[in-house]
Design an enzyme around this catalytic site. Structure first.
Site, mmCIF file in Angstrom:
data_model
loop_
_atom_site.group_PDB
_atom_site.id
_atom_site.type_symbol
_atom_site.label_atom_id
_atom_site.label_comp_id
_atom_site.label_asym_id
_atom_site.label_seq_id
_atom_site.Cartn_x
_atom_site.Cartn_y
_atom_site.Cartn_z
ATOM 1 C CG ASP A 93 -59.074 -10.462 -30.653
ATOM 2 O OD1 ASP A 93 -58.332 -11.195 -29.987
ATOM 3 O OD2 ASP A 93 -60.171 -10.830 -31.132
ATOM 4 C CG ASN A 265 -60.563 -13.397 -26.261
ATOM 5 O OD1 ASN A 265 -60.384 -12.863 -25.182
ATOM 6 N ND2 ASN A 265 -59.662 -13.387 -27.224
HETATM 7 P P1 13P Z 1 -65.581 -16.723 -30.637
HETATM 8 O O1 13P Z 1 -65.604 -16.791 -32.147
HETATM 9 O O2 13P Z 1 -65.777 -18.081 -30.034
HETATM 10 O O3 13P Z 1 -66.546 -15.728 -30.102
HETATM 11 O O4 13P Z 1 -64.099 -16.255 -30.201
HETATM 12 C C1 13P Z 1 -63.747 -14.903 -30.224
HETATM 13 C C2 13P Z 1 -62.290 -14.687 -30.050
HETATM 14 O O5 13P Z 1 -61.536 -15.538 -29.615
HETATM 15 C C3 13P Z 1 -61.765 -13.358 -30.380
HETATM 16 O O6 13P Z 1 -60.382 -13.309 -30.281
HETATM 17 O O1 G3H Z 2 -60.729 -13.849 -33.350
HETATM 18 C C1 G3H Z 2 -61.492 -13.324 -34.146
HETATM 19 C C2 G3H Z 2 -62.521 -12.358 -33.670
HETATM 20 O O2 G3H Z 2 -63.758 -13.010 -33.560
HETATM 21 C C3 G3H Z 2 -62.580 -11.176 -34.583
HETATM 22 O O3 G3H Z 2 -63.110 -11.484 -35.816
HETATM 23 O O4 G3H Z 2 -61.418 -10.599 -37.462
HETATM 24 O O5 G3H Z 2 -63.825 -10.991 -38.127
HETATM 25 O O6 G3H Z 2 -63.219 -9.090 -36.609
HETATM 26 P P1 G3H Z 2 -62.860 -10.490 -37.076
HETATM 27 ZN ZN ZN Z 3 -59.321 -15.040 -30.820
#
Ligand code: 13P
Ligand code: G3H
Ligand code: ZN
Length: 320
Positions: A93, A265
């Site tokens: 991600d 997501n």
């Molecule tokens: P949320 O913070 O809305 O759960 O989004 C998660 C996300 O886009 C991770 O890439």
């Molecule tokens: O896009 C962000 C996701 O919610 C992941 O969050 O970088 O704190 O693991 P993080």
């Molecule tokens: Zn994201």
């Protein structure tokens, strides 16, 4: 170098093609630890849904890259043990560099996101194209991003949304060769997506315009937690202090999932569910100090949340 294929994982290509045709979206749930992974897999096995196990660079540091590889392999075996071998993608991600994407591919990821959305258009095209070139040599799928979500994305903070410009998508997709495209239409990361008094609404009109330009191309929505108010109330009831947290209404996400949006997501809603369950146990049983006694209920609550998302938001149940 370990190939994701040896771990029993799949890339996202076929899953997205089916999702776009079938009018549903594949859940992309973020995870950092064993309980979250167990909840995701058991929820998706019980609902017979394909799933994307999503790992941010922060999660990768937290969990350790080697452990993650075995956890993903374990997830594949765990699903079989639970009675249904659902397709599982291990996805990076918000990858922020070519090196990180390459390293994840070498450690068994079957899909990566290269997020060049904060760069200039030409720099974004160039970086994304480079990642695609490497990833495709290993049959790994790549998600790119155009447009900037408001709020915090890793360490980058944007005050306002920069909506994806529909005029750019065709050129971007063609020149980069990406397999899917994350867009900015009013969603944002975290639990505070709208200000009190603001109407929580995403720009489905921009989505429709994008679809017109690249018909049938897989679209991804980030920042798609709905911030369930009953869970927020539970957190606050048991000592939490979450004020004015607002998410994306689930019916709007359901509409998006019926269109070319084929990956949604969700991270924050899971964080909230776990926190509510842990707070409840610790508040009601202050004498408790066995982590299984609070992480177990947290895992149960998470699983219930994921099943709800699969059936009522993504529509991906019975698609595996
Ligand atoms: P949320 O913070 O809305 O759960 O989004 C998660 C996300 O886009 C991770 O890439
Ligand atoms: O896009 C962000 C996701 O919610 C992941 O969050 O970088 O704190 O693991 P993080
Ligand atoms: Zn994201």
């Amino acid at each position: 170098m370990v190939s994701y294929k040896d771990l029993g994982l799949v890339n996202s290509r076929e899953l997205f093609a089916k999702a776009v045709k079938g009018g549903y979206a594949i859940p992309a749930f973020n995870f950092n630890n064993m309980e979250q992974m167990q909840a995701i897999i058991s929820a998706c096995v019980e609902t017979k849904s394909p799933v994307i196990l999503q790992v941010s660079s922060g999660a990768r540091k937290y969990a350790n890259q080697t452990l993650l590889r075995y956890m993903a392999q374990g997830a594949v075996e765990y699903a079989k043990e639970l009675g249904h071998a659902i397709p599982i993608v291990l996805h990076l991600d918000h990858g922020d560099s070519f090196e990180l994407c390459k390293n994840c591919i070498e450690y068994g990821f079957s899909s990566v996101m290269i997020d060049g959305s904060h760069l200039s258009y030409e720099e974004n095209v160039e970086l994304t194209r480079r990642v695609v070139e490497y990833a495709h040599q290993h049959d790994v799928t790549v998600e790119g991003e155009l447009g900037v979500l408001a709020g915090v994305e890793d360490d980058v903070k944007a005050e306002h949304h920069t909506y994806t410009q529909p005029e750019e998508v065709e050129d971007f997709v063609k020149r980069t060769g990406v397999d899917s495209l994350a867009i900015s239409i009013g969603t944002s990361h975290g639990a505070y997506k709208f200000k009190p008094g603001q109407k929580p609404e995403i720009r489905l009109d921009i989505l429709a315009e994008i679809e017109k330009r690249i018909p049938g191309f897989p679209i991804v929505l980030h920042g798609s937690s709905s911030v369930p108010q009953d869970i927020v109330a539970e957190i606050n009831h048991f000592g939490g202090k979450l004020k004015d947290s607002i998410g994306i209404p689930e019916d709007q996400l359901r509409k998006a999932a019926r269109s070319a949006v084929c990956k949604i997501n969700i991270d924050s809603d899971g964080r909230l569910a776990m926190t509510a369950a842990v707070r409840k146990v610790l508040a009601e049983k202050p004498e408790e100090f066995d982590p299984r006694k609070y992480l177990g209920p947290a895992r149960d609550k998470l699983k219930e949340l994921y099943k709800h998302k699969v059936v009522n938001v993504l529509g991906s149940d019975n698609k595996a």
